[in-house]
Every structure is written in structure tokens, then in C-alpha cells.
Write a protein that holds these residues in place. Structure first.
Motif, mmCIF file in Angstrom:
data_model
loop_
_atom_site.group_PDB
_atom_site.id
_atom_site.type_symbol
_atom_site.label_atom_id
_atom_site.label_comp_id
_atom_site.label_asym_id
_atom_site.label_seq_id
_atom_site.Cartn_x
_atom_site.Cartn_y
_atom_site.Cartn_z
ATOM 1 N N LYS A 74 -40.367 76.785 13.353
ATOM 2 C CA LYS A 74 -41.093 76.256 14.516
ATOM 3 C C LYS A 74 -42.054 75.143 14.100
ATOM 4 O O LYS A 74 -42.091 74.078 14.723
ATOM 5 C CB LYS A 74 -41.851 77.370 15.232
ATOM 6 C CG LYS A 74 -42.587 76.875 16.458
ATOM 7 C CD LYS A 74 -43.330 77.977 17.157
ATOM 8 C CE LYS A 74 -44.082 77.534 18.400
ATOM 9 N NZ LYS A 74 -44.370 76.169 18.607
ATOM 10 N N LYS A 75 -42.809 75.392 13.031
ATOM 11 C CA LYS A 75 -43.752 74.366 12.568
ATOM 12 C C LYS A 75 -43.003 73.095 12.175
ATOM 13 O O LYS A 75 -43.439 71.982 12.494
ATOM 14 C CB LYS A 75 -44.569 74.874 11.386
ATOM 15 C CG LYS A 75 -45.586 73.860 10.925
ATOM 16 C CD LYS A 75 -46.500 74.397 9.859
ATOM 17 C CE LYS A 75 -47.564 73.352 9.537
ATOM 18 N NZ LYS A 75 -48.520 73.829 8.558
ATOM 19 N N ALA A 76 -41.875 73.248 11.495
ATOM 20 C CA ALA A 76 -41.099 72.083 11.068
ATOM 21 C C ALA A 76 -40.595 71.291 12.275
ATOM 22 O O ALA A 76 -40.639 70.057 12.267
ATOM 23 C CB ALA A 76 -39.951 72.519 10.175
ATOM 24 N N ARG A 77 -40.128 71.980 13.309
ATOM 25 C CA ARG A 77 -39.677 71.271 14.520
ATOM 26 C C ARG A 77 -40.844 70.559 15.197
ATOM 27 O O ARG A 77 -40.712 69.431 15.673
ATOM 28 C CB ARG A 77 -39.032 72.244 15.507
ATOM 29 C CG ARG A 77 -37.602 72.593 15.207
ATOM 30 C CD ARG A 77 -36.952 73.346 16.352
ATOM 31 N NE ARG A 77 -37.681 74.528 16.757
ATOM 32 C CZ ARG A 77 -37.538 75.743 16.202
ATOM 33 N NH1 ARG A 77 -36.678 75.918 15.222
ATOM 34 N NH2 ARG A 77 -38.231 76.761 16.634
ATOM 35 N N ASP A 78 -42.000 71.232 15.253
ATOM 36 C CA ASP A 78 -43.167 70.675 15.941
ATOM 37 C C ASP A 78 -43.830 69.532 15.180
ATOM 38 O O ASP A 78 -44.394 68.629 15.780
ATOM 39 C CB ASP A 78 -44.214 71.768 16.195
ATOM 40 C CG ASP A 78 -43.753 72.813 17.201
ATOM 41 O OD1 ASP A 78 -42.746 72.575 17.907
ATOM 42 O OD2 ASP A 78 -44.399 73.875 17.275
ATOM 43 N N VAL A 79 -43.784 69.583 13.834
ATOM 44 C CA VAL A 79 -44.583 68.655 13.032
ATOM 45 C C VAL A 79 -43.751 67.764 12.114
ATOM 46 O O VAL A 79 -43.962 66.554 12.071
ATOM 47 C CB VAL A 79 -45.619 69.448 12.183
ATOM 48 C CG1 VAL A 79 -46.413 68.519 11.283
ATOM 49 C CG2 VAL A 79 -46.535 70.277 13.071
ATOM 50 N N TYR A 80 -42.832 68.340 11.333
ATOM 51 C CA TYR A 80 -42.242 67.624 10.199
ATOM 52 C C TYR A 80 -40.965 66.852 10.488
ATOM 53 O O TYR A 80 -40.740 65.791 9.926
ATOM 54 C CB TYR A 80 -41.962 68.598 9.050
ATOM 55 C CG TYR A 80 -43.183 69.302 8.544
ATOM 56 C CD1 TYR A 80 -44.320 68.608 8.180
ATOM 57 C CD2 TYR A 80 -43.198 70.682 8.431
ATOM 58 C CE1 TYR A 80 -45.446 69.254 7.710
ATOM 59 C CE2 TYR A 80 -44.321 71.340 7.960
ATOM 60 C CZ TYR A 80 -45.442 70.628 7.608
ATOM 61 O OH TYR A 80 -46.552 71.271 7.148
ATOM 62 N N TYR A 81 -40.075 67.378 11.300
ATOM 63 C CA TYR A 81 -38.752 66.771 11.439
ATOM 64 C C TYR A 81 -38.688 65.729 12.542
ATOM 65 O O TYR A 81 -39.156 65.962 13.656
ATOM 66 C CB TYR A 81 -37.694 67.831 11.737
ATOM 67 C CG TYR A 81 -37.488 68.836 10.637
ATOM 68 C CD1 TYR A 81 -37.409 68.440 9.311
ATOM 69 C CD2 TYR A 81 -37.382 70.186 10.912
ATOM 70 C CE1 TYR A 81 -37.228 69.356 8.295
ATOM 71 C CE2 TYR A 81 -37.190 71.112 9.902
ATOM 72 C CZ TYR A 81 -37.123 70.688 8.604
ATOM 73 O OH TYR A 81 -36.943 71.599 7.601
ATOM 74 N N SER A 82 -38.036 64.609 12.216
ATOM 75 C CA SER A 82 -37.662 63.677 13.280
ATOM 76 C C SER A 82 -36.282 64.069 13.806
ATOM 77 O O SER A 82 -35.965 63.825 14.965
ATOM 78 C CB SER A 82 -37.671 62.232 12.791
ATOM 79 O OG SER A 82 -36.726 62.031 11.766
#
Length: 106
Positions: A74-82
Motif C-alpha cells: 500500500k505504501k509503495a502504491r501511495d508513495v513510491y511507484y509511478s
């Protein structure tokens, strides 16, 4: 064997923070029953590819549904990944060659 191919692109400016999360996820994955291996690659164009192997679909599903892993997703989808894509593959056939093993057996 179940093979997960995870391809992603990061948002600019998050490399160091993201690597810390990845290091924790690697540690967690290695502790999961049925874990075999993983390897990560970075292409010249910035695309990342991670290949993760588990013994069975059940083991891969347990990893996918692990609460700490779910939180990281979830954090990766919200913050890290384009962008990212996930492919779950069942191994149908495998062949290997290892020159060093062949020489040692002779």
C-alpha cells in the motif's frame, strides 16, 4: 514452483527510502515457509524487475497476504511507484547448465 515477476518504476527522489523498505521485505520473504529465492535487476531506462520463487502457490499467496507485506504494498502504491506490473507464473519446465559443476564432476 511459482515465479513472481514484479516490474516497477519509481517516482523521482525516493530511491534511498524505497531501498530500506525493499531490504525489510527481502528479510521478511526469506522467513516465509516455501521461499526459494529472489533477485532484483535495474534496467538502464529505470525499470526495476524482481523475480521471486516460492515452492507452491499456497506459499506465494501467504507471502502476498502477509500483513507487513500488504502494508508495504500500500505504501509503495501511495508513495513510491509511478507504475508496476505483477505476473504470477507456474514453472512448466526447467533446464540448467553449470560449467563449474560439470568440471568438478569429471
Amino acid at each position: 514452483m511459482i515465479v513472481t515477476v514484479f516490474r516497477s518504476r519509481l517516482m523521482p527522489g525516493f530511491q534511498e527510502e524505497y531501498v530500506k523498505l525493499v531490504d525489510r521485505m527481502i528479510e521478511l520473504a526469506r522467513s516465509m515457509p516455501g521461499y526459494i529465492s529472489h533477485k532484483g535487476f535495474l534496467a538502464e531506462d529505470g525499470e526495476r524487475c524482481t523475480i521471486v520463487e516460492f515452492e507452491s502457490e499456497e506459499a506465494q499467496r501467504a507471502w502476498r497476504m502477509n500483513p507487513e507485506h500488504r502494508e508495504a504494498q500500500k505504501k509503495a502504491r501511495d508513495v513510491y511507484y509511478s507504475s508496476y506490473s505483477v505476473q504470477i507464473c507456474e514453472l512448466k519446465r526447467e533446464s540448467k547448465f553449470d560449467r563449474n559443476a560439470r568440471i568438478a564432476a569429471e
